[in-house]
Structure formats: structure tokens, C-alpha cells
Scaffold this motif. Structure first.
Motif, PDB file in Angstrom:
ATOM      1  N   LYS A   1      -7.756  -9.162  44.011  1.00 31.37           N
ATOM      2  CA  LYS A   1      -8.056  -9.387  42.608  1.00 31.37           C
ATOM      3  C   LYS A   1      -8.997 -10.584  42.607  1.00 31.37           C
ATOM      4  O   LYS A   1      -8.580 -11.724  42.844  1.00 31.37           O
ATOM      5  CB  LYS A   1      -6.781  -9.692  41.824  1.00 31.37           C
TER       6      LYS A   1
ATOM      7  N   ARG B   1      -6.010  -5.573  28.998  1.00 31.66           N
ATOM      8  CA  ARG B   1      -6.482  -4.183  29.059  1.00 31.66           C
ATOM      9  C   ARG B   1      -5.322  -3.210  28.922  1.00 31.66           C
ATOM     10  O   ARG B   1      -5.456  -2.171  28.273  1.00 31.66           O
ATOM     11  CB  ARG B   1      -7.223  -3.938  30.382  1.00 31.66           C
ATOM     12  N   ARG B   2      -4.181  -3.522  29.524  1.00 33.99           N
ATOM     13  CA  ARG B   2      -3.046  -2.596  29.430  1.00 33.99           C
ATOM     14  C   ARG B   2      -2.514  -2.531  28.006  1.00 33.99           C
ATOM     15  O   ARG B   2      -2.130  -1.457  27.530  1.00 33.99           O
ATOM     16  CB  ARG B   2      -1.945  -3.012  30.411  1.00 33.99           C
TER      17      ARG B   2
ATOM     18  N   SER C   1       3.307  -7.500  31.571  1.00 34.23           N
ATOM     19  CA  SER C   1       1.922  -7.564  32.024  1.00 34.23           C
ATOM     20  C   SER C   1       1.227  -8.783  31.441  1.00 34.23           C
ATOM     21  O   SER C   1       1.506  -9.196  30.319  1.00 34.23           O
ATOM     22  CB  SER C   1       1.169  -6.300  31.594  1.00 34.23           C
ATOM     23  N   SER C   2       0.278  -9.304  32.217  1.00 33.15           N
ATOM     24  CA  SER C   2      -0.594 -10.361  31.713  1.00 33.15           C
ATOM     25  C   SER C   2      -1.984  -9.802  31.408  1.00 33.15           C
ATOM     26  O   SER C   2      -2.901 -10.563  31.078  1.00 33.15           O
ATOM     27  CB  SER C   2      -0.715 -11.490  32.753  1.00 33.15           C
ATOM     28  N   SER C   3      -2.130  -8.468  31.506  1.00 33.12           N
ATOM     29  CA  SER C   3      -3.442  -7.837  31.343  1.00 33.12           C
ATOM     30  C   SER C   3      -3.674  -7.406  29.900  1.00 33.12           C
ATOM     31  O   SER C   3      -2.969  -6.526  29.392  1.00 33.12           O
ATOM     32  CB  SER C   3      -3.536  -6.609  32.263  1.00 33.12           C
TER      33      SER C   3
ATOM     34  N   LYS D   1     -10.245  -9.163  38.254  1.00 34.33           N
ATOM     35  CA  LYS D   1     -10.069  -7.710  38.311  1.00 34.33           C
ATOM     36  C   LYS D   1      -9.858  -7.264  39.750  1.00 34.33           C
ATOM     37  O   LYS D   1     -10.511  -7.757  40.678  1.00 34.33           O
ATOM     38  CB  LYS D   1     -11.299  -6.989  37.741  1.00 34.33           C
TER      39      LYS D   1
ATOM     40  N   ASP E   1       0.858  -1.723  38.254  1.00 30.76           N
ATOM     41  CA  ASP E   1       0.021  -2.496  39.166  1.00 30.76           C
ATOM     42  C   ASP E   1      -1.112  -1.603  39.658  1.00 30.76           C
ATOM     43  O   ASP E   1      -0.886  -0.440  40.010  1.00 30.76           O
ATOM     44  CB  ASP E   1       0.815  -3.009  40.361  1.00 30.76           C
TER      45      ASP E   1
ATOM     46  N   GLY F   1      -6.440   0.462  34.368  1.00 23.70           N
ATOM     47  CA  GLY F   1      -5.219  -0.305  34.616  1.00 23.70           C
ATOM     48  C   GLY F   1      -3.924   0.335  34.180  1.00 23.70           C
ATOM     49  O   GLY F   1      -2.847  -0.183  34.486  1.00 23.70           O
TER      50      GLY F   1
END
Length: 202
Positions: A82, A14-15, A10-12, A158, A70, A184
């Protein structure tokens, strides 16, 4: 027996924050490089599942578990983008204002392949999946509210042009399902998958 080490595909940020919230710290975080363009007439649910599988496959490891997810925001059959600009954030919020929409997060946990000589590395690879769907209803937003939110730039990058764990929480009149899934990563389902492969969680 010690569980296999974990890669978060992941590049998030938040995750990663969500995983830490339930005591999971991945051994590595590797952003997958995949094409996230929806196929022609692709529906939200199969799109979310396809993207999660593609992210896991892109980071597939011979000796690590790989966790990928995802999140898709859908208005009817339409996949919202997004948001990559204030203009897209504005368009998404205008569409979602005063109406119900769905947020789907697909998660995939991929095991290393079973060691079998003379076979493709992907033969014997085990993959477990979940898809969590939540319903979110926004209050009817004024033009001033939308413009103020666009100015924060919080919605850029987002799905659907908003972050429910940020200022957009003030728009939510109703939510049914998984709050963390809308952020997410649905934590209950993720924890269940990891427990199933030996991770000890609270």
C-alpha cells in the motif's frame, strides 16, 4: 424482521462510497487497528483473507454485524505494498507497466455471537466470507506518464500504488472480474452476503 445494525470495519472512504452506491449506509464506520505486515513468504490470496478476518475480529460486536474487506494487488506471487510515498507509487507503476496483474479483495461478514452462558464470547460467532479475484492489464506506461501520476499523489495510500476509480483508469487496457472489487469492495458479493442476513436491497 429488521436486520441487525451494521458496522463497516474500514478506514477507506472508497468502501463507504461503494456501499452507499447500492443503498447501504452503515450504522457505524470504525477503522480497525491491526498489523498489516505480510508474513514471511505469505501468498497474496491467504494474506487478503487473513487481513479481512483480522479487521472483522478487531471490531467484533455483541449486537452488530461487522463488514470488513482487504484488497491486495499482486504481481505473480508478490504482494505489492500500500504505497506510502511517491517513490513507492513510482516503483509499483514501473513494475505494473505493460503487464497483467491480479487484484484480490476478501470480504468478511461477522455476525454477533450466539448467546450461550459460560462460553467464550467468540463461541458461536458466525462468519461468512468471499474472495473476488480480478485481472487487470496496464498499457505500457512512459516515464512521463508515471511521473505525472506520481505528482497527483492519487496513488498514495492505495494498494499497488494506484486508484482505478481515478486518473489511473486511463492506464487500464483490460479488466476481467469486478471493477468495484478492484476499487476495494466487490458489490455483488457484498450485497449477496447482506441479503443473506436480512438486509433488503434493490
Amino acid at each position: 424482521m429488521k436486520p441487525l445494525p451494521l458496522i463497516l470495519a474500514s478506514s477507506s472512504p472508497r468502501r463507504l462510497t461503494l456501499l452507499k452506491q447500492i443503498g447501504i449506509v452503515p450504522d457505524q464506520v470504525v477503522p480497525p487497528d491491526i498489523d498489516e505486515t505480510p508474513a514471511h513468504d505469505e501468498l497474496p490470496r491467504p494474506y487478503a483473507q487473513r487481513m479481512a478476518r483480522a479487521k472483522a475480529a478487531a471490531i467484533a460486536s455483541s449486537d452488530h454485524l461487522v463488514l470488513a474487506a482487504d484488497t491486495v494487488v499482486a504481481a505473480g506471487r508478490r504482494i505489492l505494498p500500500k504505497a506510502d510515498s511517491g517513490e513507492q507509487v513510482r516503483a509499483c507503476l514501473t513494475l505494473l507497466s505493460g503487464r497483467r496483474h491480479r487484484v484480490m479483495t476478501a470480504i468478511v461478514l461477522m455476525n454477533p455471537p450466539v448467546a450461550q452462558p459460560d462460553l467464550s464470547p467468540d463461541i458461536g460467532r458466525q462468519r461468512t466470507e468471499r474472495l473476488v479475484e480480478s485481472i487487470v492489464t496496464f498499457n505500457r506506461l512512459t516515464e512521463a506518464q508515471i511521473e505525472a501520476y506520481v505528482a497527483t499523489r492519487e496513488g498514495e495510500g492505495k494498494a499497488g500504488g494506484y486508484a482505478i476509480n481515478g486518473q489511473a483508469a486511463g492506464f487500464v487496457r483490460f479488466l476481467s472480474g469486478s471493477h468495484s472489487g478492484v476499487v476495494g469492495l466487490p458489490l455483488f458479493e457484498t450485497a449477496q452476503l447482506l441479503r443473506g442476513v436480512g438486509w433488503q436491497l434493490p
